[in-house]
Design an enzyme around this catalytic site. Structure first.
Site, PDB file in Angstrom:
ATOM      1  N   ASP A  31       0.875  -1.160   0.000  1.00 60.54           N
ATOM      2  CA  ASP A  31       0.000   0.000   0.000  1.00 60.54           C
ATOM      3  C   ASP A  31       0.925   1.226   0.000  1.00 60.54           C
ATOM      4  O   ASP A  31       2.114   1.117   0.312  1.00 60.54           O
ATOM      5  CB  ASP A  31      -0.952  -0.009   1.203  1.00 60.54           C
ATOM      6  CG  ASP A  31      -2.159   0.896   0.959  1.00 60.54           C
ATOM      7  OD1 ASP A  31      -2.090   1.741   0.033  1.00 60.54           O
ATOM      8  OD2 ASP A  31      -3.159   0.775   1.684  1.00 60.54           O
TER       9      ASP A  31
HETATM   10  C1  BGC Z   1      -5.063   3.262   0.216  1.00 57.45           C
HETATM   11  C2  BGC Z   1      -5.164   2.322  -0.957  1.00 57.45           C
HETATM   12  C3  BGC Z   1      -5.044   3.097  -2.244  1.00 57.45           C
HETATM   13  C4  BGC Z   1      -3.712   3.827  -2.242  1.00 57.45           C
HETATM   14  C5  BGC Z   1      -3.479   4.641  -3.496  1.00 57.45           C
HETATM   15  C6  BGC Z   1      -3.813   4.119   0.137  1.00 57.45           C
HETATM   16  O1  BGC Z   1      -3.824   5.118   1.091  1.00 57.45           O
HETATM   17  O2  BGC Z   1      -5.079   2.549   1.420  1.00 57.45           O
HETATM   18  O3  BGC Z   1      -6.379   1.630  -0.911  1.00 57.45           O
HETATM   19  O4  BGC Z   1      -5.180   2.259  -3.332  1.00 57.45           O
HETATM   20  O5  BGC Z   1      -3.671   4.715  -1.140  1.00 57.45           O
HETATM   21  O6  BGC Z   1      -4.352   5.706  -3.550  1.00 57.45           O
END
Ligand code: BGC
Length: 925
Positions: free
Chosen positions: A724
């Protein structure tokens, strides 16, 4: 000046599919006095401000789609010419909303409030409305999302005083009231029996957030153009405290999963059926169905046995078409391990059946999929999936409470005379910390079980040994002439290809850049693959990843279609439909040259307050996993990929990057992992995003058992695993202190890709520990190559690889004729928080390729995100994204742009507000 971002990369088929699926996901909980569907020429009064401010999605990355339009409730209703709306009430709301506009909390990250202040109602308004109309619609809205859990109070899980007052007044003066819940998550439902005149609430519809077509979809249901067929994907209990995870949810450092496998209905049906207000799988229709089990035969033997059931479903009503969902549940013997009373085993939805029409549904339930996991050795088969000996019973119905037993050979159960091992595995991912878990105790006369506890089995694996056993020694060959196209054409092996890469190239390849990298589709979450000149030289394409899941998020402001939230899609119980929906989302990905959508979200609904429940499907792993499979399959039709997230146990937003999920191996395997296993094993999913949190002490991004033992060695996954965004890691074996720089821990666990580093930072080898780790031997070249192979195999199957020639990044922009230079002003420090757009005049004296450098700061928490777009003479050319930090102003660069001598109007558009800037420079490159 209007921006010229191309806005027509939209699927023409999606609006209808989005509308149909949003409508099918709506769940009718109550419908008395034949209130719904609304009769022709019914006179309707609509209460609640969300009639205009209808929510389309939850907040955060999962909702941030710039849609071409959104249809609110009133717009949807107005398209139904058979209804007579109380216009004066509409005007009253419109006038009030003008003075009390939608509060987006300033537009910053996780700033949007959970609810919008309701318009106070006087008795006079309601009495007047009741005299003019037959039926009242009352809409109640809620939202939540990333970094913002729901809370157990008025305005979130509970109703506000003004909402209660609205319900009290409307039910006092109307005898038919339809309550529409425009919510991202289930909410407290005690108002159903606590309002002044409960009997006046004749209908209740969970309409959820239905994406850009929400208003039309709900109108279709209200007038009966579509008969409701949604079923709850969660259990709604009377009280929040009834949920078995309640005691442990919302802690900041550790969450003990004491409920173990007794999550959602698995808990309620086993221990506490009286706590359930609306059961799992429940939802009404406008018509009635009969169902009859025509055939139930066990085919095959032993672990290969499977139950084949034919259920005949008939639409018994006279007036409405409709679809019905057939659900098959099973109960396993309590045996040595203890089991939930019933579990979902299979499901299918009928086609749209006309009155009197009948359909035979064929359902298969293979015994293997019912296997339980022995993490203690109590059965004599430690670390095995098995079927304990005893009686297995099966039930068919249209909710977990409306079931008929299935007879097999005229018997109420299928008997196994001996315990059967389905799959022998090794212990993996087990906790290191002692705690107690829930287990059924004695059975009471009513069939429920007493609550008992037992110690959770602890980890016994020497993980270091397990990891090192797979590490091979490796050195790179010197030949440097193989291109990725050679590999694709079968002229060279992938292994030979990566062997020729320099250590630097490998160290770059395992990092993605973002967000909003100028190297790929503007405004997307990450660019990865060929992000350095060296990598590009080998023919490695730059791939793009974008949020997800309900549509494409492009912070550039580019438009994309948005479909209903995950929960609503799961409530359709219609896999074929969701597959079709994602086929069209995949088409939009293709048009936008985005290789993978960051979704579906597959975390289970462990507790109703989780802010991101809306992105996720259900409390049940089978339902969740099957919808993820449909999602993966749909996207694949046009060649796009899904990224299953957040692997694993990201079940709350509070301290999501830190809170340790302390869980038994059995609960992980039977529930939390199962949801991911289905799209990986059945759907051949190729991309996964690990979660922020540790699981049993080791962060997901550096967790070896999670990413290698289980995912690849057991399930056969051969795709990429990415972290993530800005994830933390710790030591794969010892856990302990976290860091963002120890990317060697990530690679060792076989989490291939770090998401994300700043632009051009993937080649900064001092910024992380890989170089050092290779030198000291705590990471090997072999492990880097292993991840490189995963990333590059994925690359071969992307739009980026097939489109390589088409992406052009340097723009040419025409100059402007300006007569009055003085008309433009730049303040020294401009607080973009306060202005949406700022225009600045730029004078170019020498033609050439330029970048714009701006001094920017964003004082917010580290996972908060803000972005601004830059346009020159009305042409969009860059999005600059920042994460929150305490740092003062830092220079940030735009992408390259070719400019001639002349004047240019630079517009700084605050697309995701929050960034402050001062001083900008034009730099010749
Ligand atoms: C989130 C993800 C997301 C990523 C990119 C993160 O903060 O938890 O679900 O895909 O950011 O935006």
């Amino acid at each position: 000046m209007a921006t010229t971002i191309k806005q027509d990369d939209l699927s023409k088929k999606l609006p209808l599919l989005a509308r149909q699926s949003a409508a099918e996901g709506m769940v009718l909980l109550k419908n008395e006095l034949e209130t719904l569907p609304l009769k022709k020429n019914s006179k309707i009064s609509v209460f609640g401000r969300c009639q205009y401010d209808t929510y389309k999605s939850g907040t955060g990355s999962g909702g941030a789609v710039h849609t071409p339009y959104t249809v609110n409730l009133i717009e949807g209703l107005k398209e139904k010419t058979s209804l007579i709306l109380n216009e004066s009430l509409l005007t009253t709301y419109q006038e009030w909303i003008k003075i009390n506009p939608f509060d987006n909390g300033g537009g910053g990250w996780a700033a949007e409030p959970w609810f919008q202040k309701e318009m106070p109602l006087s008795d006079d308004i309601v009495v007047d409305a009741s005299l003019k109309s037959d039926v009242a619609l009352v809409i109640i809205g809620r939202t939540a999302g990333e970094d913002q859990d729901n809370f157990n109070g008025p305005g979130s899980y509970q109703l506000t005083e003004l909402e209660k007052d609205m319900l009290n007044k409307v039910t006092t003066h109307f005898s038919r009231v339809v309550v529409l819940l425009n919510v991202s998550n289930i909410i407290d439902m005690s108002w159903v029996y606590k309002v002044n005149k409960p009997e006046a609430i004749t209908s209740i519809l969970y309409m959820w957030h239905g994406g850009m077509e929400t208003g039309r979809a709900v109108a279709d249901i209200l007038v009966g153009d579509i008969t409701p067929s949604g079923k709850l994907s969660d259990t709604i209990a009377y009280k929040l405290t009834d949920y078995p995870s309640h005691k442990n949810f919302g802690h900041k450092d550790k969450n003990y999963y004491e409920e173990d496998v007794y999550l959602g209905y698995r808990y309620f049906e086993t221990f506490s059926p009286q706590s359930v207000q609306y059961e799992f799988g429940y939802g009404l229709s406008y018509t009635d169905f009969s169902l009859e089990v025509k055939e139930a035969v066990m085919t095959g033997h032993g672990t290969e046995a499977s139950l084949e059931i034919v259920v005949s479903v008939s639409n018994k009503g006279a007036n409405f078409n409709g679809k019905e969902v057939i659900q098959v549940y099973y109960s396993s013997p309590q045996g040595q391990l203890g089991q939930p009373k019933v579990q979902l085993g299979a499901f299918k939805k009928t086609k749209n059946l006309a009155p009197g029409e009948q359909e035979d549904l064929h359902l298969t339930l293979s015994l293997k999929t019912m296997a339980t996991y022995d993490d203690s050795g109590a059965t004599g088969y430690p670390s095995a999936y098995l079927l304990e000996k005893g009686h297995y019973a099966f039930y068919v119905g249209n909710s977990i409470r409306r079931l008929k037993p299935v007879l097999i050979d005229n018997k109420k159960y299928y008997e196994l005379n001996q315990t059967l091992v389905v799959e022998q595995l090794s212990q993996a991912l087990a906790p290191n910390e002692a705690f107690k878990r829930l287990k059924p105790g004695c059975q009471s006369g009513d069939g429920t079980y007493e609550v008992a506890y037992e110690d959770v089995p602890l980890n016994k694996v020497d993980l270091n040994k397990r990891i090192l056993a797979k590490v091979q020694s490796k050195s790179n060959s010197v030949k440097k002439s193989i291109s990725l196209t050679d590999v694709n054409n079968g002229n060279s092996s992938m292994q030979d290809f990566v062997s020729q890469l320099s250590l630097e190239a490998l160290m770059t390849l395992i990092k993605g850049e973002g967000m909003c990298s100028p190297k790929t589709t503007p405004g997307t979450a990450a660019a990865f693959g060929g992000i350095s000149e060296e990598l590009k030289g080998f023919g490695i394409p730059v791939m793009a990843a974008a949020d997800g899941p309900s549509g494409i998020r492009m912070d550039s402001g580019k438009k994309a279609s948005q479909v209903a939230i995950g929960t609503a899609l799961a409530c359709t119980w219609n896999l074929g439909l969701v597959e079709e929906v994602y086929e069209e989302v995949g088409y939009e990905l293709k048009l936008n040259a985005i290789d993978t959508l960051l979704g579906p979200g597959l975390n289970l609904h462990r507790h109703p307050l989780n802010g991101r429940n809306f992105e996720y499907f259900s409390e049940d792993p089978l339902l969740s996993g099957c919808f993820a499979y449909a999602f993966v399959k749909g996207l694949k039709v046009h060649g796009a990929h899904a990224t299953l997230k957040h692997y694993l146990a990201n079940d709350q937003e509070l301290e999501r990057h830190a809170v340790d999920a302390v869980v038994s191996e059995r609960a992980l395997r039977e529930l939390h992992l199962k949801a991911f296993e289905i799209p990986v094993r059945r759907g051949n999913a190729k991309s996964i995003m690990t979660s922020y949190n540790p699981i049993n002490g080791v962060f997901a991004a550096s967790n070896y058992d999670l990413n290698t033992t289980i995912l690849r060695d057991e399930w056969g996954f051969d795709g990429i695993v990415m972290t993530d965004w800005w994830a933390r890691v710790n030591h794969p074996v010892n856990g302990g202190q976290w860091s963002k720089d120890k990317k060697s821990h990530m690679v060792r666990a076989q989490n291939d890709l770090y998401m994300v580093v700043e632009h051009n930072e993937a080649v900064n080898f001092e910024a992380d520990d890989i170089n050092e780790a290779i030198k000291t031997g705590s990471l090997t070249r072999y492990e880097l190559e292993r991840s490189a192979v995963n990333i590059l195999n994925f690359a071969l199957d992307t739009f980026a690889f097939s489109n390589q020639q088409k992406r052009v990044n340097t723009k040419k922009i025409q100059s402007l004729k300006i007569t009055n230079e003085a008309a433009y002003q730049v303040d020294d420090v401009i607080l973009l928080r306060k202005v949406q757009k700022q225009t600045v005049l730029i004078k170019v004296n020498q033609p050439g390729s330029y970048i714009i450098e701006m001094q920017l700061r964003y004082h917010e928490s580290p996972l908060a995100q803000a972005a601004l777009n830059l346009e020159l003479n009305g042409e969009y050319f860059t999005t600059i994204q920042l994460n929150g930090s305490e740092e003062d102003y830092q220079p940030h660069e735009s992408s390259l742009v070719d400019l001639n001598k002349g004047y240019y109007e630079l517009v700084i558009d605050n697309v995701r507000p929050g960034i402050d800037y001062h001083s900008l420079k034009l730099k010749l490159k």
